[in-house]
Write an enzyme that holds these catalytic residues in place. Sequence first.
Site, short mmCIF file in Angstrom:
data_model
loop_
_atom_site.label_atom_id
_atom_site.label_comp_id
_atom_site.label_asym_id
_atom_site.label_seq_id
_atom_site.Cartn_x
_atom_site.Cartn_y
_atom_site.Cartn_z
N GLU A 10 0.82 -1.21 0.00
CA GLU A 10 0.00 0.00 0.00
C GLU A 10 0.86 1.27 0.00
O GLU A 10 0.58 2.22 0.73
CB GLU A 10 -0.96 0.00 1.19
CG GLU A 10 -1.88 -1.20 1.19
CD GLU A 10 -2.91 -1.19 2.31
OE1 GLU A 10 -4.07 -1.52 2.04
OE2 GLU A 10 -2.56 -0.83 3.46
N ASP B 192 -8.65 -8.93 4.36
CA ASP B 192 -8.42 -7.78 5.24
C ASP B 192 -9.46 -7.65 6.34
O ASP B 192 -10.30 -6.75 6.28
CB ASP B 192 -8.38 -6.49 4.41
CG ASP B 192 -7.81 -5.32 5.20
OD1 ASP B 192 -7.26 -5.56 6.29
OD2 ASP B 192 -7.90 -4.18 4.72
N GLU C 246 -12.92 -1.89 12.02
CA GLU C 246 -12.90 -1.22 10.71
C GLU C 246 -14.03 -1.69 9.81
O GLU C 246 -14.72 -0.89 9.19
CB GLU C 246 -11.54 -1.46 10.04
CG GLU C 246 -11.47 -0.92 8.62
CD GLU C 246 -10.11 -1.18 7.96
OE1 GLU C 246 -9.22 -1.73 8.61
OE2 GLU C 246 -9.96 -0.81 6.78
#
Lengths: 715, 715
Positions: free
Chosen positions: B302, B376, B404
Amino acid sequence: MKKIGLAVLFFLMMGQLLADDGHQLWLRYDPVEEEALRADYISQIQNFNVPGEGATFDLIREELGLGLEKMLLSEIAESQTEEASLLVVLSDHTRVSRSDISKETLSSLGEEGYLIRSNEQNQILLTANTPLGLYYGTFHFLRRLQTRQSINDLDIVSVPKVETRMLNHWDNLDRTSERGYAGFAIWDWHRLPDYLDPIYAEYARANASLGINATVPINVNSNALILTPMYLEKVKALADVFRPYGIKMYLTARFSAPVQIGGLKTADPLDPAVANWWKEKVDEIYEYVPDFGGFLVKANSEGQPGPHDYGRNHADGANMMAKALAPHGGKVIWRAFVYSEENPEDRHKQANDQFVPLDGQFEDNVLIQVKNGAIDFQPREPFHPLFGAMNKTNLAMEFQITQEYLGQATQLVFMGPYYKECLDSDTGIKNKNSLVSDVIDGSAYQQKHTLMAGVANIGTDRNWTGHLFGQSNWYAFGRLAWDPDISAQQIADEWVKMTFGADKKVEETIKSIMMESREAAVNYMTPLGLHHLMATGHHYGPGPWVSNLGRPEWNPVYYHRADKEGIGFDRTESGSNAIGQYNKSVAKRFSSLKTCPEKYLLWFHHVSWDYQMQSGNILWDELALRYQQGVNQVRDFKSQWATLEGKVDDGRFEHVRMLLNIQEKEAIWWKDSSLLYFQTFSERAFPDGIEKPKGTLDYYKNLRFPLAPGIRPQW
Amino acid sequence: MKKIGLAVLFFLMMGQLLADDGHQLWLRYDPVEEEALRADYISQIQNFNVPGEGATFDLIREELGLGLEKMLLSEIAESQTEEASLLVVLSDHTRVSRSDISKETLSSLGEEGYLIRSNEQNQILLTANTPLGLYYGTFHFLRRLQTRQSINDLDIVSVPKVETRMLNHWDNLDRTSERGYAGFAIWDWHRLPDYLDPIYAEYARANASLGINATVPINVNSNALILTPMYLEKVKALADVFRPYGIKMYLTARFSAPVQIGGLKTADPLDPAVANWWKEKVDEIYEYVPDFGGFLVKANSEGQPGPHDYGRNHADGANMMAKALAPHGGKVIWRAFVYSEENPEDRHKQANDQFVPLDGQFEDNVLIQVKNGAIDFQPREPFHPLFGAMNKTNLAMEFQITQEYLGQATQLVFMGPYYKECLDSDTGIKNKNSLVSDVIDGSAYQQKHTLMAGVANIGTDRNWTGHLFGQSNWYAFGRLAWDPDISAQQIADEWVKMTFGADKKVEETIKSIMMESREAAVNYMTPLGLHHLMATGHHYGPGPWVSNLGRPEWNPVYYHRADKEGIGFDRTESGSNAIGQYNKSVAKRFSSLKTCPEKYLLWFHHVSWDYQMQSGNILWDELALRYQQGVNQVRDFKSQWATLEGKVDDGRFEHVRMLLNIQEKEAIWWKDSSLLYFQTFSERAFPDGIEKPKGTLDYYKNLRFPLAPGIRPQW
């Protein structure tokens, strides 16, 4: 007295083993430890009666119950009879109409004032024309006990001298806070409207206890998103929480909103489609918030959009919005902090240059909100010349409570004397009410609307304000907004007693530190009228050498103008003549080196290094000694505070102790770096008494704090 | 019992009128209300004796004094004699050596384990080889009382199964928090090192109570500034606070730091100057923090720099740092979350593709930290195939505690069952210890170092975690890091009793909600193996239709692959063959539609809309009914919670009540928008039982939340 099980008692006791975190502010209601006095209070307050229905009445009963019980260590019963020893009633109650209180007196209380009187029946009567007036009176009454005053023979009438007493939060919608040093914004916009954080009601109560009656929860550098339905729902939810506490909701309005969220091609205030967009937007807002207060606008300043973008003036812009708000009773608060990055004129003069010609052109429901000084909330500034220069306009005061230039949240600086210095300044207008405070409270020119605003220092930190003593500045602002004539000493006295209790030693020590703290900060940062010497962007620490920023007035060197000959900004006729914007008597006093107060010396004059000061020292020596004095004062605060160990709870004691250590370091940093830098111009030795600098000038110049709080970090 | 003045009692009582804010976590030590049980406890714990000097011993005495007094409503005296009814001593004490506890048993306790035993003298003996072991044992002992267990005939030995039990804070140095939903970072870097916020010690104590022994206070997307002297001073100050609590400090290390702050031209791990820079930097860090733990590194993922930038592999990068740390006993924790934006391969496969070939090449003091699943932190993921694929490498677990993808801080989701689902998965390795937990605790391959990390959900919110029930996930993580074999049910049971007390009705109601909450979230968000359908960037709410982002794997459509025929990601041999990365027995089970668990169906298979499910429904109907079920479950939570009014204090009751209202809205939003969107592919009607959607698909597609928390806002 309540029956309390042993279990409960122990349970409660244990909760208190944690050190105090300061969250309760000045509303601690610690017990009155003086037995005789407490007994006296109890004998006079056997019970209380608050006849009345509604949310504000509930708050009054709750506050009285809580406050009296905690202070008097005895449950003061709520009575259902008007014979109660404390009676809290609206002025249309028969007890009031049958009393000897005149109709004129009652009428003079208006919407927010109150009267507290001991009557013949040995009863304390608190009355007002509205529930809010009673609520304010309740806090006044409780404050008397908190500050150990007598409640015998009460005869109190209190009416706010300023109509709108407001906090401005420079909080962004993402919860970052421009110039916030106490964590982040308390407004959790994401979880609004459905999640109402208990802090909102606590915030409203604390403000109400001071008489603050309005708030702008978002930054003057505004985001048009706040005016969209999704956010108006959230605004409504907050306003609903605030309403019973008498806190009116205002919003900042981004001048370009018609383009950004309205789909228009222009935001020209004279374009009918634009005016209509604002009218419809305002109507929409009032559907969400029927008692909406109005807009606070920063226009054509520091990059914000405004009427100048379309060749219009501030009156064109403000009046257009004012007309949209007028049918609902709303107001426009238009900021006078409008220096332009393209204007080469002394920044000091730009607000007057733009606004004085517009005097008389603003709608009735427009207020012009003026910072206390013409530059920007410096540690010391002379009052803003606008205050003596417009007499057909609603002029309002903007103070900064958050300590952007005054040590942020690592320094103890009590700002009561700061606010008073400005409010008590004589503007030189030909009027028996000629002080700045007379302009602000309307007594000078009978302006229709009055307002005092404070840029809040409140954040998510548990103690609200980062530095515990930041609370005293919130307190001072609120008290002065209610009555600009109270003294700083009285405010300090109240706050200390309410916050730390009435122990004489504690009280005197803390008051002594507070009353000296602002002068200390001026000494180690910007003595003798120096100003705007802070580091770039975040304004944390010294940066007097900064000279490489794009525009002259962004640089500290623009403000101090040190050279081989001397130091200071010549604003007399031979310089920028900013002094010429003051009324004659004031201008005359500031113009002459002989009569200009030394505290403003370098603000108005470029003075030679060997100029003879009143102390007998030459300027260079005096300047150096002031810096040293500032450091010495902080050391003295440290010593004084150390004597309070064991007399102040461990949590708050240690909090302040650690911060005073930081303050000492920062004071030394200011003194060392400033003196080393100015010495490159003066080329003189330090006088006796100046401690050797700890670092070199290069060391200080190379310090970087990319993540200092208060602006969106740049790193 | 202490003598307490009436004044003090009342004072204390009043402090409690405020509603509970949840700040005390599971360490409330509320009184044992069952009189008989309390009497029994008191009879067995007359006093305690903790001979020993030092900061950790002080903490033990403080915790015992506080906990026992609060729970037993009686002051349990600290005795100076080893005859005390509770004796807490190091294992070299004569009482221990003269006891019948074997040397082998004591040795097995290691550095952190403890033993609690009722001995013949009617004494409870708590012993360990270190003060930290005693501290952990103290919390264990107190927990028995908190959870109302017997303290008769104790015979407890507890040793952590995982060496390093660590929190990862994705907190930036400016206090914003990537994926933080509880306000902002608690780390006030600006005021460190001189101002030590009391929260640091509170944080350390809470972690110690669970056995967490390490922390990384800054983001894996790292800022090299943390490695400069100005920040290392701050790191040292924090580490000094943490040390007595047994919390070891680690830092994230930005791979490019030698260039950014070191002045080098390269960060190539094979360049001797780079290796030397890291060696010197590490030596410098150990001067500040002598027991520094090591580095956590996110490299080549990332956008983060890493060894690939120089044509090197992960082992080259990790080993270079490991050699710098080894002389000090430090470790490198290297993350396996390394998908590349340039690699067209199924993201599911990229970690295995990169790391499996390196098995056996990493230094002894390197751990590879692997997320629980290959994508993820989705609401449901099969375990990561790396866990069965490397047997010569220290593999570590990375769980996400912050929610998240699981409702952030507005949804009640207890993650105990989530963690357990992964830990209890059979990896198919040929070993009697073949579960994921066996890999993690080292029993599968006897790896040298073991680690479980959790991405923290802690912020400045007063209750620490935004949603009160977020505390249960911190708790669950900590307990499982100590012992991955505890059941989720036991964890819920402990946490509820410690947090809400032992009232049966309260306990059963809350546990019932908790144990069902994760399945509810999966149902209304991503049922049947769907994944990564969240809105862009902030991941707040649904965005299954998003298809316009730059790279295929950034788009939800990449993951659900809905079309006219069906839905799901074919990861069998006919598709990406990610299944081929699992060991044979596992791959076989996942490959066949018949044996693949339906909860993973659409994760591994593209399945036709009319596929017959075990329930008898066709896939489309089953999918729709699962979404509806999720909504119904949340409504049921609301009803259950409502029955607790008056049984849970007002503050916490109202907090959860408001949040459950939001959760219901969000569940409906997920269901409506997802079903309307998927219906455009299935072209089938909704089955009976599906509520009519509240909005249109366009309405949902046009919702925007530019300021949703958890990433740096974009607006």
